[in-house]
Design a protein around this motif. Structure first.
Motif, PDB file in Angstrom:
ATOM      1  N   UNK A   1       0.827  -1.206   0.000  1.00  0.00           N
ATOM      2  CA  UNK A   1       0.000   0.000   0.000  1.00  0.00           C
ATOM      3  C   UNK A   1       0.865   1.262   0.000  1.00  0.00           C
ATOM      4  N   UNK A   2       1.847   1.324   0.885  1.00  0.00           N
ATOM      5  CA  UNK A   2       2.674   2.529   0.999  1.00  0.00           C
ATOM      6  C   UNK A   2       3.449   2.823  -0.286  1.00  0.00           C
ATOM      7  N   UNK A   3       4.161   1.833  -0.887  1.00  0.00           N
ATOM      8  CA  UNK A   3       4.844   2.146  -2.160  1.00  0.00           C
ATOM      9  C   UNK A   3       3.900   2.598  -3.253  1.00  0.00           C
ATOM     10  N   UNK A   4       2.688   1.995  -3.293  1.00  0.00           N
ATOM     11  CA  UNK A   4       1.728   2.394  -4.326  1.00  0.00           C
ATOM     12  C   UNK A   4       1.281   3.836  -4.139  1.00  0.00           C
ATOM     13  N   UNK A   5       1.099   4.264  -2.899  1.00  0.00           N
ATOM     14  CA  UNK A   5       0.670   5.636  -2.643  1.00  0.00           C
ATOM     15  C   UNK A   5       1.791   6.649  -2.839  1.00  0.00           C
ATOM     16  N   UNK A   6       3.018   6.264  -2.562  1.00  0.00           N
ATOM     17  CA  UNK A   6       4.128   7.208  -2.642  1.00  0.00           C
ATOM     18  C   UNK A   6       4.605   7.417  -4.074  1.00  0.00           C
ATOM     19  N   UNK A   7       4.774   6.334  -4.834  1.00  0.00           N
ATOM     20  CA  UNK A   7       5.340   6.486  -6.185  1.00  0.00           C
ATOM     21  C   UNK A   7       4.818   5.480  -7.180  1.00  0.00           C
ATOM     22  N   UNK A   8       3.851   4.660  -6.779  1.00  0.00           N
ATOM     23  CA  UNK A   8       3.365   3.634  -7.693  1.00  0.00           C
ATOM     24  C   UNK A   8       4.207   2.374  -7.576  1.00  0.00           C
ATOM     25  N   UNK A   9       3.594   1.247  -7.888  1.00  0.00           N
ATOM     26  CA  UNK A   9       4.305  -0.026  -7.793  1.00  0.00           C
ATOM     27  C   UNK A   9       5.211  -0.192  -9.002  1.00  0.00           C
ATOM     28  N   UNK A  10       6.495  -0.324  -8.778  1.00  0.00           N
ATOM     29  CA  UNK A  10       7.473  -0.520  -9.841  1.00  0.00           C
ATOM     30  C   UNK A  10       8.475  -1.563  -9.397  1.00  0.00           C
ATOM     31  N   UNK A  11       8.921  -2.377 -10.342  1.00  0.00           N
ATOM     32  CA  UNK A  11       9.979  -3.338 -10.060  1.00  0.00           C
ATOM     33  C   UNK A  11      11.241  -2.877 -10.770  1.00  0.00           C
ATOM     34  N   UNK A  12      12.314  -2.760 -10.037  1.00  0.00           N
ATOM     35  CA  UNK A  12      13.578  -2.305 -10.610  1.00  0.00           C
ATOM     36  C   UNK A  12      14.654  -3.345 -10.340  1.00  0.00           C
ATOM     37  N   UNK A  13      15.187  -3.913 -11.413  1.00  0.00           N
ATOM     38  CA  UNK A  13      16.269  -4.885 -11.258  1.00  0.00           C
ATOM     39  C   UNK A  13      17.558  -4.202 -10.812  1.00  0.00           C
TER      40      UNK A  13
END
Length: 382
Positions: A106-118
């Motif tokens: 929930x927190x990452x989605x609210x702060x900057x959106x869900x993203x996966x970074x290798x």
């Protein structure tokens, strides 16, 4: 003073810089928001499934305290029985655990959106630097984190103590209550504490989340030189762009030269300007400019027209007007219709002429006025 120093980073980060930061896993994070999201989801799940968890826990405890007759004399069955007993406890708690795991996103989605970074998974040995570690431990951010931790401890601890003190009477009565009532009161007390903690941590998150976003953008601020470099990079290398424009001009000139043999007439100045016109009755609304040029290009157009037996007509004012007002592969403007019509009429008369019919037709000089129309004092040659 170095231009890359933090004191010179006065420009807001560009969208490209923000996007690159997110791609390498550098996004705004708020521990307070993450904590309240996880605890809030768990509290909601506990409130929704509390009666079921209480009843399941009661049954599990009753079964666990009973002696299983099948185990007597068969110690090899003890491992399987222990696993079955543990699974019986996990299943009622599964919704609570799943809700807690969901709260982590929930927190990452609210702060900057869900993203996966290798990139965030790659080893970064610079983090092992003792100097960098000391700067993190004794830097401005570490003191800010210490202040937040102290505030968190005082606020959460104080509210939890108040709620527990208010429920102390019910908790003290639990030993004298039945198992069902004691479990229900225990779950209710835990739920009250969790709700109070969620509200307290929500206040902290409401302060911390905007601050973390502001601090993240401030960290990515750019110097004026970085802004200029990025603009230059996004617009492209000037030398490459100039080369591309040169190639485009060469290709356009080649297309014009290929179109000259198909033209009906080439109007000349007679030496400085050359404009090739083509008209197909029924297929075009008006004559179209298929090539034009000045000086050297005009000479090449005239030479190519002569090689392909395209008629050259000297009409200086009209040639200049067409060159200035028309683009290649564009129909002539309405205000030049009458002037061009005189030229086309002359060409038609020229093609029909035979020496036996009399003198060769002549084109009366066409004067193009300021508005592009032919001078009324002049007419077309017969």
């Amino acid at each position: 003073m170095s231009e890359s120093g933090n004191e010179d980073r006065t420009e807001a980060p560009s969208e490209k810089r923000l996007r690159e930061a997110r791609e390498r896993g550098d996004s705004p994070r708020s521990k307070e928001l993450a904590n309240v999201a996880v605890l809030g989801c768990a509290t909601l799940a506990l409130k929704a499934t509390g009666p079921h968890i209480g009843a399941a826990s009661r049954d599990w405890m009753r079964n666990a305290l009973q002696i299983e007759p099948g185990l007597i004399g068969h110690p090899d069955r003890l491992t399987a029985y222990a696993g079955k007993t543990a699974a019986a406890l996990v299943m009622p708690l599964a919704p609570l655990m799943l809700a807690t795991i969901a709260g982590c996103f929930v927190a990452p989605a609210l702060m900057s959106g869900l993203r996966f970074s290798s990139s965030a998974l790659k080893a970064d040995f610079t983090r092992l630097s003792p100097a960098a570690g000391l700067s993190r431990m004794y830097g401005r951010e570490s003191f800010a984190e210490l202040a937040r931790s102290v505030l968190r401890l005082l606020l959460i601890g104080g509210i939890a103590a108040i709620v527990i003190k208010g429920s102390m009477g019910r908790l003290m009565d639990m030993p004298s209550q039945s198992l069902e009532m004691a479990v229900a009161n225990g779950v209710d007390a835990v739920l009250r504490v969790f709700l109070a903690l969620v509200m307290a941590m929500g206040v902290l998150a409401a302060i911390d989340a905007p601050y973390q976003r502001f601090a993240w953008r401030a960290k990515l601020k750019m110097t004026k030189q970085e802004v200029r470099d990025e603009a230059r990079e996004s617009e492209g290398n000037p030398e490459i762009k100039a080369r591309a424009r040169h190639v485009a001009r060469e290709m356009a000139n080649k297309r014009m030269m290929d179109a000259v043999p198909t033209a009906d007439v080439v109007l000349v100045n007679p030496t400085h300007y050359a404009v090739a016109l083509k008209y197909e009755a029924g297929a075009m609304r008006a004559p179209k400019v298929v090539a034009k040029g000045v000086d050297e290009m005009a000479l090449r157009i005239r030479e190519l027209a002569g090689q392909n037996k395209v008629t050259l007509v000297e009409a200086p004012p009209l040639a200049r007007a067409l060159y200035r007002q028309c683009k290649v592969d564009e129909e002539i403007p309405v205000k030049l219709y009458a002037a061009v019509a005189q030229v086309l009429t002359y060409l038609f008369q020229l093609k029909k002429w035979h020496p036996a019919r009399g003198p060769m037709p002549q084109l009366v000089q066409v004067d193009v006025g300021a508005d592009g129309a032919p001078d009324a004092a002049n007419g077309a040659g017969a």
